[in-house]
Design a protein around this motif. Structure first.
Motif, PDB file in Angstrom:
ATOM      1  N   ILE A  88     -10.034 -52.063  42.607  1.00  0.00           N
ATOM      2  CA  ILE A  88      -9.068 -51.998  41.504  1.00  0.00           C
ATOM      3  C   ILE A  88      -9.490 -50.895  40.525  1.00  0.00           C
ATOM      4  CG2 ILE A  88      -8.039 -53.256  39.537  1.00  0.00           C
ATOM      5  CD1 ILE A  88      -7.228 -54.613  42.102  1.00  0.00           C
TER       6      ILE A  88
ATOM      7  N   ARG B  55      -7.040 -49.997  34.174  1.00  0.00           N
ATOM      8  CA  ARG B  55      -6.559 -49.059  33.154  1.00  0.00           C
ATOM      9  C   ARG B  55      -6.794 -49.700  31.792  1.00  0.00           C
ATOM     10  NH1 ARG B  55      -6.206 -44.506  36.276  1.00  0.00           N
ATOM     11  NH2 ARG B  55      -5.093 -44.985  38.202  1.00  0.00           N
TER      12      ARG B  55
ATOM     13  N   ILE C  29       2.599 -52.602  33.707  1.00  0.00           N
ATOM     14  CA  ILE C  29       3.323 -53.315  34.759  1.00  0.00           C
ATOM     15  C   ILE C  29       2.794 -52.855  36.115  1.00  0.00           C
ATOM     16  CG2 ILE C  29       5.330 -51.702  34.603  1.00  0.00           C
ATOM     17  CD1 ILE C  29       6.976 -54.358  35.444  1.00  0.00           C
TER      18      ILE C  29
HETATM   19  P1  AMP Z   1       1.539 -57.681  37.349  1.00  0.00           P
HETATM   20  O1  AMP Z   1       1.965 -59.088  37.089  1.00  0.00           O
HETATM   21  O2  AMP Z   1       1.044 -57.456  38.755  1.00  0.00           O
HETATM   22  O3  AMP Z   1       2.617 -56.674  36.962  1.00  0.00           O
HETATM   23  O4  AMP Z   1       0.271 -57.386  36.446  1.00  0.00           O
HETATM   24  C1  AMP Z   1       0.439 -57.102  35.096  1.00  0.00           C
HETATM   25  C2  AMP Z   1      -0.607 -57.751  34.239  1.00  0.00           C
HETATM   26  O5  AMP Z   1      -1.912 -57.631  34.783  1.00  0.00           O
HETATM   27  C3  AMP Z   1      -0.616 -57.071  32.894  1.00  0.00           C
HETATM   28  O6  AMP Z   1      -0.728 -58.069  31.870  1.00  0.00           O
HETATM   29  C4  AMP Z   1      -1.818 -56.139  32.947  1.00  0.00           C
HETATM   30  O7  AMP Z   1      -2.482 -56.127  31.719  1.00  0.00           O
HETATM   31  C5  AMP Z   1      -2.697 -56.678  34.078  1.00  0.00           C
HETATM   32  N1  AMP Z   1      -3.072 -55.634  35.067  1.00  0.00           N
HETATM   33  C6  AMP Z   1      -2.656 -55.557  36.353  1.00  0.00           C
HETATM   34  N2  AMP Z   1      -3.195 -54.506  36.994  1.00  0.00           N
HETATM   35  C7  AMP Z   1      -3.962 -53.859  36.084  1.00  0.00           C
HETATM   36  C8  AMP Z   1      -4.780 -52.656  36.111  1.00  0.00           C
HETATM   37  N3  AMP Z   1      -4.899 -51.893  37.219  1.00  0.00           N
HETATM   38  N4  AMP Z   1      -5.406 -52.292  34.975  1.00  0.00           N
HETATM   39  C9  AMP Z   1      -5.281 -53.037  33.849  1.00  0.00           C
HETATM   40  N5  AMP Z   1      -4.558 -54.168  33.750  1.00  0.00           N
HETATM   41  C10 AMP Z   1      -3.881 -54.581  34.853  1.00  0.00           C
END
Ligand code: AMP
Length: 180
Positions: free
Chosen positions: A23, A26, A126
């Motif tokens: 991963i 970010r 997202i």
């Molecule tokens: P998702 O539900 O897959 O869209 O994931 C979004 C949530 O997970 C958000 O609240 C982000 O803060 C966190 N998140 C997912 N992937 C990352 C990433 N690569 N870096 C930072 N935060 C992430």
């Protein structure tokens, strides 16, 4: 969607292999700590929604609280938190959503929004869109009109922005990074 706001992109720190190998995390704490970048990010999140009569901003725990609070102030709207299960004190609506491994749950208070209220959803990033979709479902269950979803970062390869657009919520994001 803006693909490359270079000033904002360079204020975001990338941590490889956090919280798991493979991963690219970010990290927006560097952006938040930079006064110019923080202000610019909030201004740009708000920009498409000026004049849209947003009555409430819904921010997703926890980074969506920081950004969403600032966005709400700028739009002169209220703020409502979308929280992880078990954190809100009064009666709640709950939505379960799938994670890469397992599942998670988010909640809002049953009286967080009034029927017909215009709500803008805000989070930092997202990815798959699972979290944002669960938040949209909750807000709609409470009767909200979800007029948009605004993120600092989009990871387009994971398809989340399309997923949210497909359920009828326009997505606004400031920076896109390839991969996940
Ligand atoms: P998702 O539900 O897959 O869209 O994931 C979004 C949530 O997970 C958000 O609240 C982000 O803060 C966190 N998140 C997912 N992937 C990352 C990433 N690569 N870096 C930072 N935060 C992430």
């Amino acid at each position: 969607m803006q693909l490359g706001n270079i000033m904002l992109a360079s204020a975001i720190r990338t941590i490889p292999d956090y919280p798991r190998p493979g991963i690219l995390f970010r990290d927006i704490t560097t952006l938040l700590g930079d006064a110019r970048a923080f202000r610019k990010a909030v201004d740009e999140l708000v920009q498409p929604f000026v004049g849209a009569k947003i009555s409430k901003v819904a921010g997703i725990e926890a980074r969506g609280f920081i950004l969403g609070g600032a966005v709400a102030h700028q739009l002169s709207s209220g703020f409502t938190p979308v929280r992880k299960r078990g954190k809100l004190p009064a009666a709640t609506l709950r939505q379960t959503y799938a994670l890469e491994y397992g599942e998670d749950e988010v909640e809002i208070h049953t009286d967080a929004v009034s029927p017909g209220e215009s709500v803008l959803l805000v989070d930092d990033l997202i990815a798959t869109g699972g979290t944002a979709e669960a938040a949209v479902k909750l807000l709609r269950q409470a009767g909200a009109n979800v007029v948009g979803a605004a993120f600092v970062i989009n990871l387009p390869d994971l398809g989340g922005a399309q997923r949210i657009a497909a359920i009828g919520v326009p997505v606004h994001a400031l920076v896109a990074f390839p991969g996940h």
